[in-house]
Design an enzyme around this catalytic site. Structure first.
Site, PDB file in Angstrom:
ATOM      1  N   ALA A  59       0.859  -1.191   0.000  1.00 37.59           N
ATOM      2  CA  ALA A  59       0.000   0.000   0.000  1.00 37.59           C
ATOM      3  C   ALA A  59       0.885   1.227   0.000  1.00 37.59           C
ATOM      4  O   ALA A  59       2.009   1.200   0.526  1.00 37.59           O
ATOM      5  CB  ALA A  59      -0.926   0.017   1.213  1.00 37.59           C
ATOM      6  N   VAL A  61       0.504   3.844   1.739  1.00 35.85           N
ATOM      7  CA  VAL A  61       0.629   4.383   3.092  1.00 35.85           C
ATOM      8  C   VAL A  61       1.616   3.600   3.944  1.00 35.85           C
ATOM      9  O   VAL A  61       2.040   4.074   4.996  1.00 35.85           O
ATOM     10  CB  VAL A  61      -0.762   4.428   3.763  1.00 35.85           C
ATOM     11  CG1 VAL A  61      -1.194   3.027   4.209  1.00 35.85           C
ATOM     12  CG2 VAL A  61      -0.774   5.397   4.940  1.00 35.85           C
ATOM     13  N   TYR A  62       2.000   2.398   3.512  1.00 28.76           N
ATOM     14  CA  TYR A  62       2.955   1.617   4.293  1.00 28.76           C
ATOM     15  C   TYR A  62       4.316   2.327   4.279  1.00 28.76           C
ATOM     16  O   TYR A  62       5.000   2.361   3.266  1.00 28.76           O
ATOM     17  CB  TYR A  62       3.109   0.211   3.727  1.00 28.76           C
ATOM     18  CG  TYR A  62       1.905  -0.687   3.871  1.00 28.76           C
ATOM     19  CD1 TYR A  62       0.801  -0.326   4.637  1.00 28.76           C
ATOM     20  CD2 TYR A  62       1.862  -1.915   3.225  1.00 28.76           C
ATOM     21  CE1 TYR A  62      -0.295  -1.154   4.763  1.00 28.76           C
ATOM     22  CE2 TYR A  62       0.764  -2.757   3.340  1.00 28.76           C
ATOM     23  CZ  TYR A  62      -0.311  -2.368   4.109  1.00 28.76           C
ATOM     24  OH  TYR A  62      -1.404  -3.196   4.215  1.00 28.76           O
ATOM     25  N   SER A  63       4.679   2.879   5.421  1.00 27.93           N
ATOM     26  CA  SER A  63       5.947   3.604   5.585  1.00 27.93           C
ATOM     27  C   SER A  63       6.098   4.702   4.544  1.00 27.93           C
ATOM     28  O   SER A  63       7.191   4.935   4.012  1.00 27.93           O
ATOM     29  CB  SER A  63       7.134   2.635   5.543  1.00 27.93           C
ATOM     30  OG  SER A  63       7.043   1.689   6.599  1.00 27.93           O
ATOM     31  N   ASN A  64       4.968   5.368   4.235  1.00 23.76           N
ATOM     32  CA  ASN A  64       4.965   6.512   3.328  1.00 23.76           C
ATOM     33  C   ASN A  64       5.603   6.195   1.978  1.00 23.76           C
ATOM     34  O   ASN A  64       6.388   6.978   1.429  1.00 23.76           O
ATOM     35  CB  ASN A  64       5.677   7.700   3.979  1.00 23.76           C
ATOM     36  CG  ASN A  64       5.349   9.019   3.306  1.00 23.76           C
ATOM     37  OD1 ASN A  64       4.239   9.211   2.825  1.00 23.76           O
ATOM     38  ND2 ASN A  64       6.310   9.930   3.252  1.00 23.76           N
TER      39      ASN A  64
END
Length: 345
Positions: A59, A61-64
């Site tokens: 995704a 959003v995973y660790s930006n």
């Protein structure tokens, strides 16, 4: 590795898939999941491919974005051998258009994900959360454009409620736009809420479940035992608080049953918990994660063998909870069967 159709689509996916949330981990949540770098990620991908695990989920959003970066680098040179699933919709910044599913956000998010992943198409794009502020016609027409442009092959959602899914499918059918074929959901032996509404909906409407956190936010890893404290240094101290609460007695009842079945089968507690999920209706793939090779190989051992009907019944009974209104158990009693036709699977 067995494969299954992804919902009512022609795409076949492995019964186990790999979640890359541990890749490039930063911050209190994702950093606690894992901090796998590119070299380590390549090794984990090697092991997955050897076992027939060809679907990799991530995704933005995973660790930006770092998870997509690391996954893309780890898959370099073998893109044609894998399926990539990613998600978008959760906040990626503080700007007014840095969250949601507007046409602006979706197109920009896909373009950014393609660059990070080092590919020119995404096999499965999922909306990470429902956006109540954007008209569904705008969301679905944007997804249609992305599919027509060849940037996305299939579309799905994650963490949607039943009415949100049905309204979106009605709009898609009205205009002939792509239907959602996957729903990424939380489902485990200590979190069976998926069964009450979303499972029968998925069966009826052709959405395959991609199961996230199948070990109940780490509670079913075999490290929790009745009457014993959490192991020192366990990431459960950090991550379990992010998941839905679970009453201790319910958790221990499930763990006790898992331990008994594990002893009978010669498998581990997490392997039994994962295998149970593969027997459930509408489940297309169970997403496993791993911070290292040992964890990955253990999770891969969850398939290739079969629980008996008696063992499944034991796990079902230990994990059962009373369903909320309007899903009262009386509907399953004799005389009401015609109201609840059996779910396929």
């Amino acid at each position: 590795m067995d494969t299954r159709l992804l919902g009512r689509s022609g795409l076949r996916v492995p019964v186990l898939s790999f979640g890359a949330g541990t890749f490039g981990g930063t911050g209190p949540l994702f950093g606690a999941w894992g901090t796998t770098d590119v070299e380590e990620a390549r090794r984990l991908v090697d092991i997955c491919l050897e076992a027939g695990v060809t679907l990799f989920d991530t995704a933005d959003v995973y660790s930006n974005g770092a998870s997509e970066d690391v996954l893309g680098a780890a898959l370099k040179g073998r893109r044609d051998n894998v399926l990539i699933s990613t998600k978008t919709g959760l906040p990626m910044g503080d700007g007014p258009n840095d969250a949601g599913s507007s046409r602006f956000r979706l197109i920009r998010a896909v373009e950014q994900a393609l660059r990070r992943l080092g590919t020119d198409y995404i096999d499965l794009l999922q909306l990470h959360a429902f956006d109540a502020a954007t008209p569904m016609e705008e969301v679905l027409s944007a997804l249609d454009a992305l599919v027509r442009d060849g940037k996305v092959r299939y579309v799905g959602i994650s963490n949607f409620s039943g009415w949100q899914i049905m309204k979106a499918l009605a709009v898609a059918d009205r205009y002939g736009w792509p239907r959602y074929v996957a729903h990424q959901v939380y489902y485990s032996l200590i979190g069976r809420d998926y069964e009450w509404d979303l499972m029968p909906l998925g069966d009826d409407q052709g959405l395959g479940a991609l199961v996230w956190s199948p070990l109940g936010w780490g509670r079913l890893t075999g490290k929790i035992r009745r009457g014993l404290p959490l192991p020192e240094g366990s990431r459960l101290h950090d991550t379990a608080r992010y998941g839905p609460p679970v009453e201790d007695e319910h958790l221990f009842r499930v763990v006790d049953a898992l331990e008994n079945v594990a002893a009978e089968t010669g498998k581990t507690v997490p392997q039994v918990a994962l295998n149970w999920l593969t027997t459930r209706p509408t489940v297309s793939s169970v997403i496993i994660g791993a911070r290292n090779e040992e964890q990955l190989r253990q999770n891969l051992g969850a398939v290739g063998w079969t629980l008996t009907a008696e063992q499944i019944a034991t796990l079902d009974a230990a994990s059962a909870v009373t369903a909320p209104y309007p899903h009262f158990p009386y509907r399953r009693q004799e005389g009401f069967a015609r109201l609840d036709p059996p779910i396929a699977g």
